[in-house]
Design an enzyme around this catalytic site. Structure first.
Site, PDB file in Angstrom:
ATOM      1  N   HIS A   8     -13.658  -2.946   4.801  1.00 24.39           N
ATOM      2  CA  HIS A   8     -13.030  -3.578   3.648  1.00 24.39           C
ATOM      3  C   HIS A   8     -11.580  -3.966   3.930  1.00 24.39           C
ATOM      4  O   HIS A   8     -10.851  -4.384   3.037  1.00 24.39           O
ATOM      5  CB  HIS A   8     -13.114  -2.606   2.461  1.00 24.39           C
ATOM      6  CG  HIS A   8     -12.886  -3.211   1.129  1.00 24.39           C
ATOM      7  ND1 HIS A   8     -11.884  -2.803   0.273  1.00 24.39           N
ATOM      8  CD2 HIS A   8     -13.533  -4.219   0.474  1.00 24.39           C
ATOM      9  CE1 HIS A   8     -11.931  -3.503  -0.840  1.00 24.39           C
ATOM     10  NE2 HIS A   8     -12.914  -4.373  -0.752  1.00 24.39           N
ATOM     11  N   LYS A  33      -8.177  -5.905   5.282  1.00 18.37           N
ATOM     12  CA  LYS A  33      -7.656  -7.271   5.401  1.00 18.37           C
ATOM     13  C   LYS A  33      -6.364  -7.165   6.212  1.00 18.37           C
ATOM     14  O   LYS A  33      -5.333  -6.750   5.685  1.00 18.37           O
ATOM     15  CB  LYS A  33      -7.351  -7.902   4.038  1.00 18.37           C
ATOM     16  CG  LYS A  33      -8.584  -8.064   3.147  1.00 18.37           C
ATOM     17  CD  LYS A  33      -8.732  -6.918   2.188  1.00 18.37           C
ATOM     18  CE  LYS A  33      -9.881  -7.163   1.219  1.00 18.37           C
ATOM     19  NZ  LYS A  33     -10.287  -5.947   0.527  1.00 18.37           N
ATOM     20  N   ASP A  64       1.604 -12.058  16.990  1.00 19.32           N
ATOM     21  CA  ASP A  64       2.540 -11.796  18.096  1.00 19.32           C
ATOM     22  C   ASP A  64       3.028 -10.355  18.123  1.00 19.32           C
ATOM     23  O   ASP A  64       4.053 -10.051  18.754  1.00 19.32           O
ATOM     24  CB  ASP A  64       3.735 -12.747  18.038  1.00 19.32           C
ATOM     25  CG  ASP A  64       3.335 -14.193  18.299  1.00 19.32           C
ATOM     26  OD1 ASP A  64       2.263 -14.414  18.883  1.00 19.32           O
ATOM     27  OD2 ASP A  64       4.093 -15.094  17.893  1.00 19.32           O
ATOM     28  N   HIS A  92      -7.191  -7.925  -9.546  1.00 16.58           N
ATOM     29  CA  HIS A  92      -7.740  -7.409  -8.295  1.00 16.58           C
ATOM     30  C   HIS A  92      -6.727  -6.576  -7.519  1.00 16.58           C
ATOM     31  O   HIS A  92      -7.029  -6.072  -6.438  1.00 16.58           O
ATOM     32  CB  HIS A  92      -8.226  -8.586  -7.429  1.00 16.58           C
ATOM     33  CG  HIS A  92      -9.119  -8.188  -6.299  1.00 16.58           C
ATOM     34  ND1 HIS A  92      -8.734  -8.282  -4.973  1.00 16.58           N
ATOM     35  CD2 HIS A  92     -10.389  -7.717  -6.280  1.00 16.58           C
ATOM     36  CE1 HIS A  92      -9.719  -7.891  -4.192  1.00 16.58           C
ATOM     37  NE2 HIS A  92     -10.742  -7.534  -4.959  1.00 16.58           N
ATOM     38  N   LYS A 134      -4.569  -3.523  -6.176  1.00 16.45           N
ATOM     39  CA  LYS A 134      -4.945  -2.127  -5.931  1.00 16.45           C
ATOM     40  C   LYS A 134      -3.667  -1.376  -5.585  1.00 16.45           C
ATOM     41  O   LYS A 134      -3.214  -1.410  -4.431  1.00 16.45           O
ATOM     42  CB  LYS A 134      -5.942  -2.056  -4.787  1.00 16.45           C
ATOM     43  CG  LYS A 134      -7.136  -3.026  -4.937  1.00 16.45           C
ATOM     44  CD  LYS A 134      -7.602  -3.501  -3.570  1.00 16.45           C
ATOM     45  CE  LYS A 134      -8.554  -4.658  -3.642  1.00 16.45           C
ATOM     46  NZ  LYS A 134      -9.748  -4.450  -4.407  1.00 16.45           N
ATOM     47  N   ASP A 181       6.700   7.620 -10.334  1.00 20.85           N
ATOM     48  CA  ASP A 181       8.113   7.756 -10.699  1.00 20.85           C
ATOM     49  C   ASP A 181       8.951   6.524 -10.374  1.00 20.85           C
ATOM     50  O   ASP A 181      10.189   6.611 -10.305  1.00 20.85           O
ATOM     51  CB  ASP A 181       8.734   8.980 -10.005  1.00 20.85           C
ATOM     52  CG  ASP A 181       8.129  10.294 -10.482  1.00 20.85           C
ATOM     53  OD1 ASP A 181       7.619  10.319 -11.619  1.00 20.85           O
ATOM     54  OD2 ASP A 181       8.164  11.279  -9.730  1.00 20.85           O
TER      55      ASP A 181
END
Length: 502
Positions: A243, A245, A250, A420, A422, A427
């Site tokens: 899952h 990404k 470089d 979407h 996440k 604090d």
């Protein structure tokens, strides 16, 4: 004989018996069928029980097998077996650990660097280094990228400036407008002599055509597929998804976060409308962690080891403002590292816990931590989409909300589009953002990658984005749940019962 083949054969036998047993055995068919059903549930249930799983997961599987023995056995074969994980990922875990230990300072920060943080933050950083196996960095700059326009414009700009290599890893990659635009850039860079490695998940990117991939391969792009199987629908590998990404350019610049590659992430899909998401650009020392995660995944899918200094020598940013740690997690990490870090963030918070997630299936420990935090007077807020992209997790998520609302947790439905993002903020000083949802799949089954940010400027940006998102929400009310139709409440409860399997 391999265990997977044995279970497949047993499944075929059971299905055949259920389909033809009654006619074959005449009047005794019903009795034999009942006995066979009971023995099937007991046998597989005992195997699950002896596997020492999470109790809620164990009970959910046993219930499914008892009520729906044929369908349950098929689902168990596809999604429930732990033997594949142990057999396939133990070696990957060992190799990953060796790679992390070769990083600077053997993955442990100097005592002097920890001393500048509060006792609570020191405790969190010690825990995160132990369970996530990666070091934190005081020489990394991050920039929060809000939504698709900012993310893809920054990504394309950096891709076009690549000089030595591009490493790209996505769960979902679509051959639509944005997917084609990025593909053209990768092809151009490969033809110009830049090393381009492209990896995708076999399940998430199942729609990618051979011709699309061949266009890249013919231009010199190296292709890797995570979880590739000959018969996808009949393989237990389908349950373990990459899952992540990640893009590394470089060895000096990296991208990670919630956005896959597809037009819906640019709010071009009418079904979803506006797509609210959070991504991040990383420069400096922590790029090495993302690079190693990619290279270890690449080694796993291709068998090729790439660990030269040209890939692992990032530019080091001046130490100034907070710590950044990259947190890989997955079925190759038995410590449930990400869940433990999230649990620690919640339980150590003094003032507030703010959470945004498109799926909320937290497990008893995280659920209790949030309830206790709210009961203790902390400002606990959950940002959740008002409309679903997947109905079963959406229903299961809603089953958890009444108890949280009763404890004083404030839950807000995001109405501007599909949420979407996440992220978790404690604090207003510590945050984690990345690919992991607040659900059991992200905690236990998926390969994920998050960033832990302590006292950085990016935490302030995440906080301000969260506050702005609240302007596009409406608060949930406990009395509204009590007024729901009985069929809706039944569906939510049934979905929750299945939640350990989602």
């Amino acid at each position: 004989m391999r265990k997977g083949i044995q279970i497949l054969i047993l499944t075929v036998i059971i299905i055949t018996f259920y389909l033809f047993g009654f006619n074959f055995f005449g009047k005794f068919g019903g009795t034999l069928l009942s006995i066979f059903q009971t023995l099937t549930a007991i046998t597989i249930g005992l195997a699950i029980f002896m596997d020492n799983r999470n109790p809620s997961s164990t009970l959910a599987w046993i219930l499914v097998l008892a009520l729906f023995p044929v369908v349950g056995l098929v689902f168990y074969f596809l999604f429930g077996q732990n033997y594949f994980k142990r057999r396939k990922y133990d070696k990957k875990a060992e190799q990953d650990q060796e790679a992390y230990e070769r990083m600077d300072r053997n993955g442990r920060a100097a005592a002097g660097e920890l001393a500048q943080f509060s006792p609570e933050h020191q405790k969190l950083l010690r825990l995160s280094q132990k369970v996530a196996r990666t070091p934190f960095s005081m020489a990394t700059r991050t920039r929060v990228l809000t939504n698709g326009e900012e993310t893809f414009s920054s990504l394309l700009k950096e891709l076009k400036e690549a000089r030595h290599h591009i490493h790209m890893e996505y769960y979902i990659y679509r051959a639509d407008e944005i997917g084609r635009e990025i593909q053209r850039t990768l092809i151009e860079k490969a033809k110009a002599g830049v090393e381009v490695r492209f990896m995708y998940d076999a399940v998430g990117s199942i729609g990618l055509s051979k011709s699309f991939l061949k266009e890249m391969a013919d231009a010199g792009v190296e292709i890797g597929v995570f979880g590739a199987v000959r018969f996808l629908a009949l393989s237990s590998r389908v349950n373990y998804r990459n899952h992540r990404k990640i893009v590394v350019i470089d060895g000096k610049t990296a991208f990670m976060g919630g956005l896959n590659v597809g037009d819906e992430y640019l709010s071009r899909n009418k079904a979803y409308g506006f797509w609210r998401d959070t991504h991040m650009l990383v420069r400096g020392e922590a790029v090495r962690s993302l690079q190693i995660i990619f290279l270890q995944d690449w080694k796993y899918v291709t068998g090729r080891t790439i660990m030269g200094l040209e890939y692992l020598s990032p530019d080091i940013e001046p130490s100034c403002c907070g710590a950044v740690q990259i947190l890989p997690s997955g079925p190759d990490n038995e410590t449930s590292s990400l869940k433990n870090i999230i649990f620690s963030m919640i339980t150590s918070a003094k003032k507030s816990v703010w959470l945004a997630t498109p799926y909320f299936i937290p497990g008893d420990d995280i659920l209790t931590a949030l309830q206790v935090a709210a009961d203790s007077g902390l400002d606990v807020r959950i940002l959740f989409p008002a409309k679903p992209d997947k109905w079963l997790p959406f229903l299961a998520s809603h089953s958890y909300f009444p108890a949280l609302l009763a404890a004083g947790v404030k839950i807000y439905e995001y109405e501007k589009g599909f949420l979407h993002s996440k992220l978790l903020i404690a604090d207003g000083e510590v945050a984690t953002v990345g690919t992991a949802n607040m659900d059991m799949r992200s905690f236990h089954l998926n390969f994920e990658v998050n960033a832990l940010l302590v006292g950085t400027d990016s935490v302030n940006k995440i906080v301000s984005d969260f506050e702005r998102d609240l302007l596009s929400t409406k608060p949930m009310e406990l009395r509204a749940f009590m007024k729901k139709k009985i069929i809706v409440r039944f569906m939510e409860s049934a979905a929750r019962l299945m939640s350990p399997l989602l």
